[in-house]
Design a protein around this motif. Structure first.
Motif, PDB file in Angstrom:
ATOM      1  N   ASP A  78       0.836  -1.203   0.000  1.00 16.74           N
ATOM      2  CA  ASP A  78       0.000   0.000   0.000  1.00 16.74           C
ATOM      3  C   ASP A  78       0.870   1.251   0.000  1.00 16.74           C
ATOM      4  N   ASN A  94       0.447  -0.332  -4.828  1.00 13.69           N
ATOM      5  CA  ASN A  94      -0.948   0.064  -5.050  1.00 13.69           C
ATOM      6  C   ASN A  94      -1.271   1.289  -4.210  1.00 13.69           C
ATOM      7  N   GLU A  95      -2.294   2.000  -4.621  1.00 13.90           N
ATOM      8  CA  GLU A  95      -2.641   3.255  -3.956  1.00 13.90           C
ATOM      9  C   GLU A  95      -3.070   3.004  -2.513  1.00 13.90           C
ATOM     10  N   ASP A  96      -2.657   3.909  -1.642  1.00 15.14           N
ATOM     11  CA  ASP A  96      -3.084   3.859  -0.243  1.00 15.14           C
ATOM     12  C   ASP A  96      -4.504   4.413  -0.170  1.00 15.14           C
ATOM     13  N   ILE A 113      -0.345   1.839  -8.490  1.00 13.97           N
ATOM     14  CA  ILE A 113       0.349   3.104  -8.707  1.00 13.97           C
ATOM     15  C   ILE A 113       1.007   3.050 -10.083  1.00 13.97           C
ATOM     16  N   THR A 130       5.140   8.571  -2.978  1.00 10.15           N
ATOM     17  CA  THR A 130       3.737   8.173  -3.067  1.00 10.15           C
ATOM     18  C   THR A 130       3.276   7.706  -1.690  1.00 10.15           C
ATOM     19  N   THR A 185       8.749   7.574  -7.407  1.00  3.71           N
ATOM     20  CA  THR A 185       7.890   6.390  -7.501  1.00  3.71           C
ATOM     21  C   THR A 185       8.715   5.120  -7.352  1.00  3.71           C
TER      22      THR A 185
END
Length: 649
Positions: free
Chosen positions: A261, A265-267, A282, A410, A436
């Motif tokens: 997370d 992948n997006e939090d 992401i 991110t 990133t």
């Protein structure tokens, strides 16, 4: 383990019509004799088996199978093993064909004839002893789990088999039968002589129904189906790039540990991902994992999952969420070799919490148990391994495990100091911070090329220098100097040099203490530099106050630098080559980049810090006018000027 336990027999199933491979074989040779980078695949299989201790190979041929024995006879003599060829009179399927052979004592390795593989049979034998079973399915993650057969395992044993043709209402963990099995006498005795049977569709489901134990051997080693033209070409490329044996468990290799997370992948905030539909990658995360794996790194996720302890999802639900992550990554070619998760959480008070999981544990990051477990199970080369995380907890876990720790902007963006465990006396500091995960992986794949030239020059100077060599690496903000300094640090460390990288940014004056008329040298506290260098030369030790680039404030705790045993000290900072210390520095390097690159990096960096585009532009203009002229004075006295236009920051 005694030699009597070793796997000494193998069966290669080389039957079938070779329909997928017909455009390559022309239907004039069996697919087992199809050259793979100039060598028939069955010869590659047999040579690998012989190297791993197999002494007896039985080959089950089918279509055009009469060509096999003349081709394999000389190989048997050369390798000193026994090879027997049997040709089916009529196809009986991937399991039914086995009934045409006599049952022999001891474990037998079963191999599909179109598999290119290289696995450690001694490790597989140990697994067989730890997880006794009638059949062991050798499984691995692949880059197309949604169109593959999948196995669902628990505690090392098969719980459910999901053939690829069966509709699935959700994603499952990426664990795919590889076309290799280890079978005992019990397995062979369960087969019905002369009956057509498929391993996946008939035999394994029947064994499951009868509660016959089937073990799962999950390995990151190389196994690829070469039966179609595309996969055949991919396997040939892997052979050319020497990726096949490089993944063998006897070969130690560096790992990239990924947080999930906020990194892959997006939090989603709140209690984190509690449903697969919340998993959104992401940008370029799948590419990042693919790039790492293609470069030969083990790709391992280590993730805190307190949702399980809090009762927001059970382990089956977590499997679906992680399965979604794996499937989405695989869409871009990204394959994780392993995922380790911590289900614990110390705080109580959630309505459906799981009492047994509400504990303080060593696996919850910043604890490093997940990393240490991976290192005990896989051939991880610790000195070249990294962790990539968005949280200070990830950085702390990397520090405890003794690996390089990289942050990303991110997710939390390393701005979670307030939630960092208060029992920790100091906030951990990332070796580098990237925009990133893709940028971080690119650096991991290319740091040697970035740092090798200066490292070579430093090594040449060291032979003529008594005591540590002091090297300054300076340049404009966002020019790439810290990236460069760290790359040099890593390359030198890998040549057994003891290197201390001292980040002068640790002495930057926090925003709250700055006056309106302070210049760049005053903000950087350049007046302290002569004493810092003097202390390094005199006692080898110096202590830095904490500075947090994200908040532009002070970090909890201080940083102690110890150069007493260092061969090289790298001074890293915009004024590291300042005139006040230039005579005390043995080598000065000025790093530069184009104004266009600096502008883009600057705006990205200050957006992470929370500045609006307008505020960032105003700051940019002031830096050009006030800061750059002072920094650029160091260029004229530098020994080396390096342009890092393409460096990842």
């Amino acid at each position: 383990m005694g030699s009597e336990d070793a796997i000494r027999q193998a069966i290669i199933i080389a039957g079938g019509l070779g329909t997928r491979a017909r455009s390559m074989t022309g239907d004039v040779i069996p697919k087992a004799l199809l050259p793979l980078a100039g060598v028939p695949i069955i010869l590659r299989q047999i040579r690998t088996l012989a190297r791993e201790g197999i002494r007896h190979v039985r080959v089950l041929g089918g279509h055009l199978g009469s060509q096999l024995e003349p081709a394999l006879g000389p190989e048997a003599e050369k390798l000193g093993i026994k090879i027997e060829v049997f040709v089916e009179k009529s196809p009986l399927g991937t399991a039914g064909c086995l009934t045409t052979l006599d049952v022999t004592a001891g474990d037998v390795l079963i191999v599909y004839g179109d598999m290119l593989f290289d696995i450690d049979l001694s490790a597989l034998t140990r697994h067989r002893q730890q997880f006794p079973a009638a059949l062991t399915i050798i499984a691995h993650p692949n880059d197309h789990p949604r169109t593959s057969d999948l196995v669902v395992q628990k505690s090392g044993y098969l719980q459910r088999l999901l053939p690829r043709e069966t509709p699935r209402d959700s994603d499952w963990r990426n664990l795919v039968p590889a076309g290799l099995y280890v079978a005992s006498e019990q397995f062979f005795q369960a087969l019905v002589p002369g009956q057509t049977a498929d391993m996946i569709h008939d035999v394994i489901p029947r064994l499951l129904e009868r509660s016959v134990p089937i073990a799962i051997y999950d390995t990151p080693e190389y196994m690829k189906d070469t039966g179609s033209p595309n996969r055949h070409a991919a396997a040939e490329e892997d052979l050319r790039q020497e990726r096949v044996h490089a993944a063998h468990l006897s070969v130690r290799r560096a790992a990239v540990f990924f947080d999930c997370d906020g990194v892959l992948n997006e939090d989603v905030g709140g209690h984190g991902v509690i449903h697969p539909d919340q998993v959104k990658l992401i940008d370029r995360a799948g590419e990042a994992v693919r790039l790492a794996r293609e470069a030969g790194f083990l790709t391992i996720a280590v993730t805190n999952r307190p949702q399980v302890a809090k009762g927001f999802l059970d382990e089956a639900g977590l499997d679906h969420a992680l399965g979604r992550l794996e499937a989405e990554l695989a869409e871009d070619g990204g394959v994780l070799d392993r995922i380790y998760f911590c289900p614990h959480h110390p705080d109580k008070g959630f309505p459906n919490e799981v009492a047994a999981l509400k504990i303080d544990c060593a696996c919850r990051k910043p604890g490093d148990l997940m990393i240490r477990q991976a290192m005990s199970e896989l051939p991880v080369e610790k000195s070249k391994s990294i962790i990539i995380g968005d949280s200070l907890r990830d950085i702390g876990a990397g520090r405890r495990a003794g690996i390089w720790a990289y942050g990303v902007r991110t997710g939390y963006g390393l701005r979670d100091e307030k939630s960092y465990p208060t029992v920790e006396t100091a906030i951990p500091h990332a070796d580098l911070v990237f925009d990133t995960v893709y940028d971080a992986v690119r650096f991991q794949c290319g740091y040697h090329d970035i740092g090798k030239a200066l490292s070579g020059a430093i090594n040449e100077r060291l032979s003529d220098t008594a005591g540590p060599l002091l090297v300054s690496i300076c340049g404009r903000s966002r020019s790439g100097k810290s990236t460069f300094a760290h790359a040099v640090q890593r390359v030198l460390s890998e040549t057994a040099r003891r290197v201390l990288r001292l980040e002068l940014d640790r002495w930057i004056l926090p925003l709250e203490y700055r006056g309106p008329d302070m210049n760049a040298e005053e903000r950087s506290r350049v007046e302290l530099y002569p004493e810092i260098v003097s202390m390094l030369r005199r006692s080898g030790q110096v202590e830095a106050p904490g500075y947090d680039a994200a908040s532009r404030g002070r970090l909890r705790g201080t940083t102690a630098y110890d150069a007493r045993n260092a061969d090289v000290i790298l001074l890293d900072g915009i004024f590291a080559g300042h005139a006040s210390i230039r005579e005390q520095v043995d080598m000065s390097v000025f790093v530069e980049a184009s104004e266009h690159s600096l502008l883009n990096r600057f705006h990205t960096f200050y957006a992470w810090k929370g500045l609006t585009p307008v505020a960032a532009e105003e700051l940019w203009q002031s830096r050009i006018q006030e800061e750059w002229p002072r920094i650029d004075l160091q260029r004229t006295s530098a020994d080396i000027v390096i342009n890092l236009e393409e460096a990842i920051l």
